[in-house]
Write a protein that holds these residues in place. Structure first.
Motif, mmCIF file in Angstrom:
data_model
loop_
_atom_site.group_PDB
_atom_site.id
_atom_site.type_symbol
_atom_site.label_atom_id
_atom_site.label_comp_id
_atom_site.label_asym_id
_atom_site.label_seq_id
_atom_site.Cartn_x
_atom_site.Cartn_y
_atom_site.Cartn_z
ATOM 1 N N VAL A 1 2.768 -0.535 2.514
ATOM 2 C CA VAL A 1 3.765 0.292 1.827
ATOM 3 C C VAL A 1 5.036 0.227 2.670
ATOM 4 C CG1 VAL A 1 4.390 2.571 0.957
ATOM 5 C CG2 VAL A 1 1.997 1.835 0.900
ATOM 6 N N GLY A 2 6.136 -0.145 2.029
ATOM 7 C CA GLY A 2 7.412 -0.274 2.740
ATOM 8 C C GLY A 2 8.205 -1.384 2.077
ATOM 9 N N VAL A 3 9.420 -1.605 2.549
ATOM 10 C CA VAL A 3 10.281 -2.593 1.899
ATOM 11 C C VAL A 3 9.816 -4.017 2.231
ATOM 12 C CG1 VAL A 3 12.328 -1.142 1.658
ATOM 13 C CG2 VAL A 3 11.928 -2.343 3.807
ATOM 14 N N VAL A 4 10.130 -4.944 1.321
ATOM 15 C CA VAL A 4 9.591 -6.302 1.444
ATOM 16 C C VAL A 4 10.120 -7.010 2.694
ATOM 17 C CG1 VAL A 4 11.348 -7.433 -0.036
ATOM 18 C CG2 VAL A 4 9.027 -8.371 0.098
ATOM 19 N N ARG B 1 10.321 -6.014 5.577
ATOM 20 C CA ARG B 1 9.483 -5.734 6.758
ATOM 21 C C ARG B 1 8.435 -6.817 6.980
ATOM 22 N NH1 ARG B 1 5.902 -1.281 6.514
ATOM 23 N NH2 ARG B 1 5.512 -1.691 8.695
ATOM 24 N N VAL C 1 4.447 -2.332 -1.512
ATOM 25 C CA VAL C 1 4.968 -1.470 -2.589
ATOM 26 C C VAL C 1 5.828 -0.360 -1.962
ATOM 27 C CG1 VAL C 1 3.026 -1.931 -4.138
ATOM 28 C CG2 VAL C 1 2.907 0.018 -2.563
ATOM 29 N N ASP C 2 6.674 0.237 -2.790
ATOM 30 C CA ASP C 2 7.551 1.305 -2.285
ATOM 31 C C ASP C 2 6.795 2.610 -2.061
ATOM 32 O OD1 ASP C 2 9.824 -0.162 -2.042
ATOM 33 O OD2 ASP C 2 10.746 0.516 -3.914
ATOM 34 N N GLY D 1 7.516 -7.675 -3.123
ATOM 35 C CA GLY D 1 7.655 -6.222 -3.056
ATOM 36 C C GLY D 1 7.831 -5.667 -4.451
#
Ligand SMILES: Cc1cc2nc3c(=O)[nH]c(=O)nc-3n(C[C@H](O)[C@H](O)[C@H](O)COP(=O)(O)OP(=O)(O)OC[C@H]3O[C@@H](n4cnc5c(N)ncnc54)[C@H](O)[C@@H]3O)c2cc1C
Ligand code: FES
Lengths: 155, 281
Positions: free
Chosen positions: B190-193, B195, B179-180, B151
């Motif tokens: 896109v989102g927190v690692v 997940r 990626v954030d 991430g």
């Protein structure tokens, strides 16, 4: 696809997996099968939030247009996830755009129909809430962590 | 237990040796990778670090980010955040710098034999994990499934892009990059690692996790790994603390009961208890 044909698909989706038979019938009554091509919008910011989408295939970007920078994607959703939460609470308006990044197959739920059935049968309403609230919390926590900008360089 | 170095660094561990930059690559904004000519054939373990000196500015700990099998060069990936790291990041081929090390513990590569291994990197945390990935792939048959979850902030901050793409094409490793936030032409996650963890369907009884990134990210990752069923003993972290001596003498890097330079930087989570979440120690 008939509503009967949709039932196994809805049952297989994580949001409604294990749902009681009678509730499943009620939920299926609000559902239709939909497809989007890559780059199609599922909805736009500010429009009425009158549907929710159970993703079966393909990736969807949630994005917000920013002046001078184009759209900024703040979350993507994949098969098995739920697109759209603003249908849950007034004023029932989308707060961002949702765009298909790939060909998307989904079950669209008529939010007005689902809200009405939840209002009429509070047991169904509670069941739906129990399934949607954890998603809401997970998105909230994810957004908080992204906002912390933990990978950012110190200025 | 995190692996200990096979042998002490050569010569006086407190005196930097003068070495030269062979090559410099820009990896991301304010981040470069330097290939430094090795002045000896000392092997390093994935996860270890060197103390690098920018002459006239200062000395900082920087992880080794290259292939441990390449004994000709020492590779370091440096993000310019302050005076020393910025001076190091400005070095060009032929320039001199000081180096002492390698120091500290490495990722438990041998303990992972026969296990599934998941590497979880946040931001620059991919650099100390890359040597572990080189070893895992070099000895692929010794391990079960291998996954790398990475991430970072945005697509332009993704490190080691070409290698990531090559690893993504392999069938014997799973790679997840998120990626954030991203511009609209990005089609990845896109989102927190964290997940990406459920999608791996980890076998908690047979999986070791190696985690490196900002401390906040590591805390959330530990929670997610535990939710996936991993025990404390299966989770290994690389910690960062300010350092001076790097050999366990000065106490600068103390973190509760451990000296990060000597006992770490790679530590098993069961040694840290709840320390990671504390505001002050
Ligand atoms: C074991 C170990 C391994 C490391 N490996 C690497 C590596 O591979 N690559 C690399 O670039 N750095 C790495 N670091 C971090 C690096 O040592 C620091 O960035 C460096 O010491 C900063 O020194 P400076 O003089 O440039 O900045 P300083 O003046 O010390 O700091 C400038 C600013 O940066 C902030 N800062 C300091 N350290 C960090 C950090 N780690 N992350 C984010 N902000 C920070 C400070 O709070 C301050 O605001 C590692 C640290 C340790 C302990
Ligand atoms: S840096 Fe001196 S004891 Fe760790």
């Amino acid at each position: 696809m008939t509503r009967v044909g949709l039932e196994p698909i809805i049952r297989a989706h994580p949001l409604f997996a294990g749902l009681d038979e009678a509730f499943c019938q009620l939920v299926c009554g609000c559902a239709t099968n939909v497809r989007f091509r890559a780059c199609d919008y599922l909805f736009h910011e500010g429009e009425a939030a009158d549907r929710l989408f159970l993703l079966r295939q393909g990736r969807v970007a949630l994005e917000t247009p920013t002046p001078g920078q184009g759209a900024i994607v703040f979350r993507t959703l994949d098969a098995g996830e739920l697109v759209g939460l603003s249908w849950l609470v007034p004023p029932y308006r989308w707060a961002y755009d949702a765009r298909a990044l790939e060909p998307v197959r989904a079950i669209a739920m008529d939010a007005v129909c689902l809200r009405r059935k939840c209002e009429q049968d509070h047991d169904l309403g509670f069941e739906v809430m129990k399934r949607v609230v954890p998603i809401l919390i997970e998105r909230l926590h994810g957004t908080q962590r992204q906002m912390l900008d933990v990978y950012g360089s110190p200025s | 237990m995190a692996a200990r170095p096979d042998r002490a660094p050569p010569g006086d561990p407190l005196t930097p040796r003068v070495v030269r930059v062979l090559k410099r690559r820009r990896d991301a904004p304010r981040t470069v990778t330097l290939d430094i000519a090795a002045d000896d054939a000392t092997a390093f373990q994935p996860g270890q670090f060197n103390m690098l000196t920018a002459f006239g500015v200062g000395e900082v700990p920087i992880s080794l980010s290259g292939d441990p099998a390449d004994t000709n060069r020492r590779v370091h990936t440096i993000r310019a955040v302050g005076p020393v790291s910025s001076a190091l990041a400005r070095l060009a081929p032929g320039d001199a710098l000081g180096l002492r090390g390698p120091f500290g513990s490495g990722w438990p590569m041998a303990a992972a034999h026969g296990h599934d291994v998941v590497l979880i990197a946040g931001g620059l945390g991919l650099a100390p994990l890359r040597p572990a990935l080189y070893r895992l792939l070099a000895e692929r048959q010794r391990y079960g499934t291998i996954a790398l979850l990475y991430g970072t902030r945005s697509p332009d901050e993704i490190l080691f892009r070409r290698e990531l793409a090559a690893w993504q094409r392999r069938h014997d490793i799973r790679i997840g990059v998120t990626v954030d936030h991203a511009p609209s032409d990005w089609t990845g996650h896109v989102g927190v690692v964290t997940r990406l963890i459920p999608g791996l369907a980890l076998d908690p009884a047979n999986t070791l996790a190696f985690v490196c990134g900002p401390e906040v990210m590591m805390r959330f990752t530990i929670a997610a790994l535990k939710e996936a069923g991993l025990g404390d003993a299966a989770i290994h972290l690389s910690l960062e603390r300010n350092m001076k001596c790097a050999v366990g003498l000065c106490g600068h890097c103390q973190f509760g009961p451990v000296f990060v330079c000597r006992d770490g930087p790679v530590l098993c989570h069961d040694r840290l208890g709840g320390l990671l979440g504390l505001k002050e120690l």
